[in-house]
Each structure stands twice: as C-alpha cells, then as structure tokens.
Design an enzyme around this catalytic site. Structure first.
Site, mmCIF file in Angstrom:
data_model
loop_
_atom_site.group_PDB
_atom_site.id
_atom_site.type_symbol
_atom_site.label_atom_id
_atom_site.label_comp_id
_atom_site.label_asym_id
_atom_site.label_seq_id
_atom_site.Cartn_x
_atom_site.Cartn_y
_atom_site.Cartn_z
ATOM 1 N N ASP A 190 26.617 18.468 -5.945
ATOM 2 C CA ASP A 190 25.470 17.559 -5.855
ATOM 3 C C ASP A 190 24.198 18.399 -5.914
ATOM 4 O OD1 ASP A 190 24.498 14.708 -5.253
ATOM 5 O OD2 ASP A 190 23.428 15.868 -3.745
ATOM 6 N N SER A 191 23.106 17.762 -6.271
ATOM 7 C CA SER A 191 21.833 18.469 -6.311
ATOM 8 C C SER A 191 21.373 18.868 -4.912
ATOM 9 C CB SER A 191 20.760 17.600 -6.977
ATOM 10 O OG SER A 191 20.618 16.381 -6.281
ATOM 11 N N TYR A 231 16.784 16.335 -8.238
ATOM 12 C CA TYR A 231 16.957 16.253 -9.680
ATOM 13 C C TYR A 231 16.350 14.980 -10.272
ATOM 14 C CZ TYR A 231 20.525 20.023 -10.033
ATOM 15 O OH TYR A 231 21.192 21.213 -10.031
ATOM 16 N N GLY A 232 16.156 13.961 -9.455
ATOM 17 C CA GLY A 232 15.874 12.610 -9.936
ATOM 18 C C GLY A 232 14.744 12.472 -10.934
ATOM 19 N N CYS A 268 26.942 13.107 -7.863
ATOM 20 C CA CYS A 268 25.496 12.929 -8.024
ATOM 21 C C CYS A 268 25.296 11.987 -9.203
ATOM 22 C CB CYS A 268 24.840 14.283 -8.298
ATOM 23 S SG CYS A 268 23.082 14.217 -8.710
ATOM 24 N N ASN A 269 24.630 10.860 -8.968
ATOM 25 C CA ASN A 269 24.431 9.892 -10.035
ATOM 26 C C ASN A 269 23.538 10.429 -11.140
ATOM 27 O OD1 ASN A 269 25.562 6.965 -9.419
ATOM 28 N ND2 ASN A 269 25.010 7.893 -7.469
ATOM 29 N N THR A 270 22.489 11.171 -10.774
ATOM 30 C CA THR A 270 21.576 11.697 -11.783
ATOM 31 C C THR A 270 22.290 12.698 -12.687
ATOM 32 O OG1 THR A 270 19.713 11.401 -10.263
ATOM 33 C CG2 THR A 270 19.369 12.846 -12.142
ATOM 34 N N GLU A 297 15.853 13.114 3.003
ATOM 35 C CA GLU A 297 15.912 14.572 3.089
ATOM 36 C C GLU A 297 14.894 15.145 4.069
ATOM 37 O OE1 GLU A 297 16.466 16.851 -0.397
ATOM 38 O OE2 GLU A 297 18.455 15.943 -0.637
ATOM 39 N N CYS A 311 22.950 5.933 -5.552
ATOM 40 C CA CYS A 311 22.501 7.274 -5.199
ATOM 41 C C CYS A 311 23.215 7.624 -3.910
ATOM 42 C CB CYS A 311 20.987 7.333 -5.007
ATOM 43 S SG CYS A 311 20.401 8.927 -4.363
ATOM 44 N N THR A 312 23.758 8.828 -3.853
ATOM 45 C CA THR A 312 24.602 9.173 -2.714
ATOM 46 C C THR A 312 23.814 9.435 -1.436
ATOM 47 O OG1 THR A 312 24.645 11.464 -3.542
ATOM 48 C CG2 THR A 312 26.509 10.025 -4.111
ATOM 49 N N HIS A 313 22.487 9.479 -1.526
ATOM 50 C CA HIS A 313 21.661 9.558 -0.312
ATOM 51 C C HIS A 313 21.558 8.205 0.392
ATOM 52 C CE1 HIS A 313 20.279 13.354 -2.007
ATOM 53 N NE2 HIS A 313 19.570 13.595 -0.919
#
Length: 276
Positions: free
Chosen positions: A11-12, A43-44, A74-76, A159, A193-195
């Site tokens: 993941d980023s 990364y988004g 990571c979706n992006t 974050e 988004c995994t966040h």
C-alpha cells in the site's frame, strides 16, 4: 527457491493494513510481508505515470524479498498501475510471479449488495478519475448504476489522527451529501479506499439505516482464498510459518508503528526499507 515465500501486501501507506487484517484473519498460517511506501504517500493526487513507477518499484522490492504473490491493497495503485504490471512487466520479467489488485474482486460482488441497483463509490481523486469502478462494475453487473464521489480530505484526516475528532464530521458529511445528492435511490456505499474503514462509524451516523456501507477487507480476503484454491501451483509455493513482517519506506518507524497499529487493531513493529 528461497525457504520463505511470503504473500506480499503493498500500500502507499497505512490503509492496506485494513485489507491485510482481513486477509490474515481468513488465511492464517501463511507468511506475510507488508510494505507501506509512506515516504512518498499519499498517491491519490499523483499522476498516472508516477503512481505506476512507485508501485512497480515497491512490487519489485517485494519480489526481491521472496514474495511470489503480491496484493496491491491500494485502490489508487490498482487503478493506475496494475494493468501495466500484469500485461507488460510480468510477462517480460518473471511470468511465474503474480500481482493482484482490489478493484476487480470488489467489482465482481458489489452489485449483489444493492437492492435498488444503485451504488455510490467513495474514493480518492485518482481512483475516481480513473473510472475503474465504473468500468469494472459494469462488466459484472451491467444493470447497476454507479455514482462516484472523490473524498480528497478523508485520507489526510485519517493519517493525521483526526478521524475521530469533531472536526472530521464536517468533511465526512460534505462528501456524503454530495454523493447522495446524485441519486435518492442509492442504497449501498462502497468504501473504495482502504483508509475509509476508520471513518465507517462516523459515515454510518450520517446515513439512513437502510444504506449499507461496505469496506473491502473481507471481500479481498475471500477473493484471495478463492484464487489460491483455484491456483494450487501458486498456493503450494507459499511458506507457512505464521510470520508477519512490516516494512515502511519512512525512516520514522516509530511513527509508522503508532499509526499502523490503529489500522491493524494490534501492535506493529516495523522495519525501515530503503528502496533500491
């Protein structure tokens, strides 16, 4: 072959840990290596070429660490790098390696969650602009109408540890109002988004009870379990000593450990990795 051949999870930053948590729970016993590219996150909002370059560098690093299978949690990265890696890099490099993403497995099943056949997709600017979910969901559920909404401030809230604070509510409601304004018939919201699972409780508080909020972790874990069952040639390569290792490209491992523990729900002890 190296003695240890773990499953790599990339993941980023921290978000992929919500996917890793589900994978490790559904597929215990395997060895896992998690890599967060925190030094270059997020990364988004980056360009297609930059996201591809960064993702491929990290995937190659996981290959060097013995991982024959890497999950882009990571979706992006899945939206902007996976296709090139699968179609160009792997065939020209080591075709025995595999890299899987999170968009296709999610798109395969998300249509079944909706009774109205209207789904909202909440994601980063990069994921939304790629239209990957529009394209993939249409392949598997052509009768489903998809409405997208970029939520560029949600990742920074998470974050920076502000996701549970009162100040987060304004931005959560702002983006929810925007997606729901697109159609009153939406009955399912995908957290693409995994966040975003860390915001799920607040998100649900602003929605009617009949609207389902769907994170990706369990979907990806179930898809990986199915993949390994269908591909014994890969499954038999994977080592099983129950080892979990965490790496970050940030040299502040203490900060990574603190934040990563929130995503994983348990203590994390990471190692610094300098990309080579």
């Amino acid at each position: 072959m190296p003695a240890q051949q773990p499953i790599g999870v990339f993941d980023s930053g921290y978000g992929g840990l919500t996917v890793f948590r589900s994978i490790a729970a559904q597929l215990p016993g395997y060895d896992y290596v998690y890599l967060g590219d925190n030094a270059r996150a997020p990364y988004g909002n980056r360009s297609f070429s930059t996201i591809y370059q960064y993702t491929w560098e990290c995937v190659q690093q996981l290959f060097k660490m013995g991982c024959p299978l890497v999950i882009l949690a990571c979706n992006t990265a899945s939206a902007k790098a996976l296709r090139n890696i699968q179609q160009l890099d792997l065939p020209n490099g080591d075709p025995t390696k595999r890299v899987l993403g999170v968009i296709r497995p999610t798109a395969e099943v998300i249509g079944s969650y909706s009774k109205t056949k209207q789904i909202g997709v909440l994601g980063t600017k990069g994921t939304v602009q790629s239209e990957s979910y529009l394209i993939e969901i249409n392949k598997f559920s052509p009768d489903v109408q998809v409405y997208q909404q970029a939520c560029p401030l949600w990742v920074p809230l998470v974050e920076n540890g502000e996701h549970n604070q009162p100040g987060a509510d304004y931005f959560i409601k702002k983006y929810l109002d925007a997606v729901m304004a697109q159609s009153a018939g939406i009955d399912t919201l995908l957290l693409a988004c995994t966040h975003y699972p860390l915001l799920q409780e607040k998100i649900e508080a602003y929605l009617p009870q009949h609207i389902k909020v769907v994170p990706q972790g369990d979907i990806i874990a179930a898809s990986l379990a199915d993949y390994l069952q269908r591909h014994p040639e890969m499954e038999t390569r994977l080592s099983r000593t129950g080892t979990h290792r965490f790496f970050t490209t940030s040299d502040d491992t203490a900060d990574f450990d603190k934040n990563a523990s929130l995503f994983l729900g348990s203590e994390v002890k990471s190692e610094y990795l300098e990309l080579s």
